[in-house]
Design a protein around this motif. Structure first.
Motif, PDB file in Angstrom:
ATOM      1  N   LYS A  69       0.847  -1.197   0.000  1.00 37.99           N
ATOM      2  CA  LYS A  69       0.000   0.000   0.000  1.00 37.99           C
ATOM      3  C   LYS A  69       0.881   1.245   0.000  1.00 37.99           C
ATOM      4  O   LYS A  69       1.869   1.330   0.739  1.00 37.99           O
ATOM      5  CB  LYS A  69      -0.889  -0.019   1.241  1.00 37.99           C
ATOM      6  N   THR A  71       1.926   4.723   1.082  1.00 38.65           N
ATOM      7  CA  THR A  71       1.679   5.557   2.262  1.00 38.65           C
ATOM      8  C   THR A  71       2.090   7.007   2.052  1.00 38.65           C
ATOM      9  O   THR A  71       1.640   7.881   2.790  1.00 38.65           O
ATOM     10  CB  THR A  71       2.398   4.995   3.503  1.00 38.65           C
ATOM     11  N   ALA A  72       2.950   7.287   1.072  1.00 45.69           N
ATOM     12  CA  ALA A  72       3.339   8.668   0.760  1.00 45.69           C
ATOM     13  C   ALA A  72       3.793   8.747  -0.690  1.00 45.69           C
ATOM     14  O   ALA A  72       4.354   7.796  -1.225  1.00 45.69           O
ATOM     15  CB  ALA A  72       4.455   9.128   1.678  1.00 45.69           C
ATOM     16  N   LEU A  82       6.146   2.814   0.484  1.00 49.99           N
ATOM     17  CA  LEU A  82       5.190   1.729   0.596  1.00 49.99           C
ATOM     18  C   LEU A  82       5.179   1.203   2.025  1.00 49.99           C
ATOM     19  O   LEU A  82       6.232   0.916   2.590  1.00 49.99           O
ATOM     20  CB  LEU A  82       5.561   0.594  -0.357  1.00 49.99           C
ATOM     21  N   ASP A  83       3.999   1.047   2.587  1.00 46.64           N
ATOM     22  CA  ASP A  83       3.817   0.511   3.942  1.00 46.64           C
ATOM     23  C   ASP A  83       4.752   1.152   4.971  1.00 46.64           C
ATOM     24  O   ASP A  83       5.180   0.504   5.923  1.00 46.64           O
ATOM     25  CB  ASP A  83       4.013  -1.015   3.963  1.00 46.64           C
ATOM     26  N   GLN A  84       5.103   2.382   4.766  1.00 48.94           N
ATOM     27  CA  GLN A  84       5.982   3.151   5.655  1.00 48.94           C
ATOM     28  C   GLN A  84       7.348   2.512   5.845  1.00 48.94           C
ATOM     29  O   GLN A  84       8.076   2.846   6.777  1.00 48.94           O
ATOM     30  CB  GLN A  84       5.317   3.382   7.011  1.00 48.94           C
ATOM     31  N   LYS A  85       7.732   1.582   4.970  1.00 50.16           N
ATOM     32  CA  LYS A  85       9.007   0.870   5.124  1.00 50.16           C
ATOM     33  C   LYS A  85       9.856   0.818   3.857  1.00 50.16           C
ATOM     34  O   LYS A  85      11.039   0.546   3.940  1.00 50.16           O
ATOM     35  CB  LYS A  85       8.755  -0.586   5.570  1.00 50.16           C
ATOM     36  N   SER A 100      -1.801   8.005  -2.884  1.00 51.95           N
ATOM     37  CA  SER A 100      -1.663   7.524  -1.514  1.00 51.95           C
ATOM     38  C   SER A 100      -2.877   6.713  -1.091  1.00 51.95           C
ATOM     39  O   SER A 100      -4.016   7.054  -1.399  1.00 51.95           O
ATOM     40  CB  SER A 100      -1.476   8.723  -0.580  1.00 51.95           C
ATOM     41  N   GLY A 101      -2.625   5.593  -0.411  1.00 54.14           N
ATOM     42  CA  GLY A 101      -3.690   4.727   0.071  1.00 54.14           C
ATOM     43  C   GLY A 101      -4.031   3.584  -0.857  1.00 54.14           C
ATOM     44  O   GLY A 101      -4.744   2.659  -0.480  1.00 54.14           O
ATOM     45  N   LYS A 103      -3.250   0.222  -3.186  1.00 55.59           N
ATOM     46  CA  LYS A 103      -2.356  -0.933  -3.180  1.00 55.59           C
ATOM     47  C   LYS A 103      -1.849  -1.145  -4.608  1.00 55.59           C
ATOM     48  O   LYS A 103      -2.645  -1.199  -5.547  1.00 55.59           O
ATOM     49  CB  LYS A 103      -3.083  -2.179  -2.683  1.00 55.59           C
ATOM     50  N   GLU A 119      14.191   1.969   6.814  1.00 51.44           N
ATOM     51  CA  GLU A 119      13.417   1.696   5.616  1.00 51.44           C
ATOM     52  C   GLU A 119      14.302   1.062   4.546  1.00 51.44           C
ATOM     53  O   GLU A 119      15.511   1.242   4.526  1.00 51.44           O
ATOM     54  CB  GLU A 119      12.744   2.956   5.082  1.00 51.44           C
TER      55      GLU A 119
END
Length: 129
Positions: A69, A71-72, A82-85, A100-101, A103, A119
């Motif tokens: 997903k 995320t930014a 992706l996925d904050q990672k 954003s948001g 998938k 990350e």
């Protein structure tokens, strides 16, 4: 004496050509390569937590595909998180489908894990449809 000079010049040209060929070799086109690994971000986190040296050796400079997903989005720098990672930088093409948001599945060259920012990093990314 002339034979030695001739052989020396010949060897010098061969060495120079080998160095030139190695230095100016063709660049990889990641977007046309097949992904070596299809992974998820939680699986990457788990592998790096278990043994980061082994995971780094496995994925370093490999073409990988990730489904996650967004995320930014940084449109100016053609990058997403992706996925904050996973921090992924795209090639010249940056699709308008990237919001954003949502998938998505992307493919790119795995660069490594940044312990300071916690990350993963990827470049030469492209959207897989």
């Amino acid at each position: 004496m002339k034979k030695k000079i001739t052989y020396s010049i010949l060897i010098l040209f061969i060495v120079a050509f080998a160095i030139y060929s190695y230095t100016y070799q063709k660049h990889r086109d990641i977007s046309s390569e097949k992904a070596q690994y299809l992974v998820t971000i939680p699986a990457l986190v788990k592998e790096f937590a278990a043994n980061d040296s082994l995971a780094f050796a496995k994925y370093q400079d490999q073409t990988i595909a990730i489904e996650a997903k967004i995320t930014a989005v940084d449109i100016e720098n053609k990058a997403i998180i992706l996925d904050q990672k996973m921090f992924a930088i795209f090639n010249d093409s940056f699709s308008k489908d990237i919001i954003s948001g949502k998938k998505i599945r992307i493919k790119g060259r795995f660069l490594g894990y940044d312990e300071l920012l916690q990350e993963f990093k990827m470049d030469q990314s492209s959207l897989i449809r």
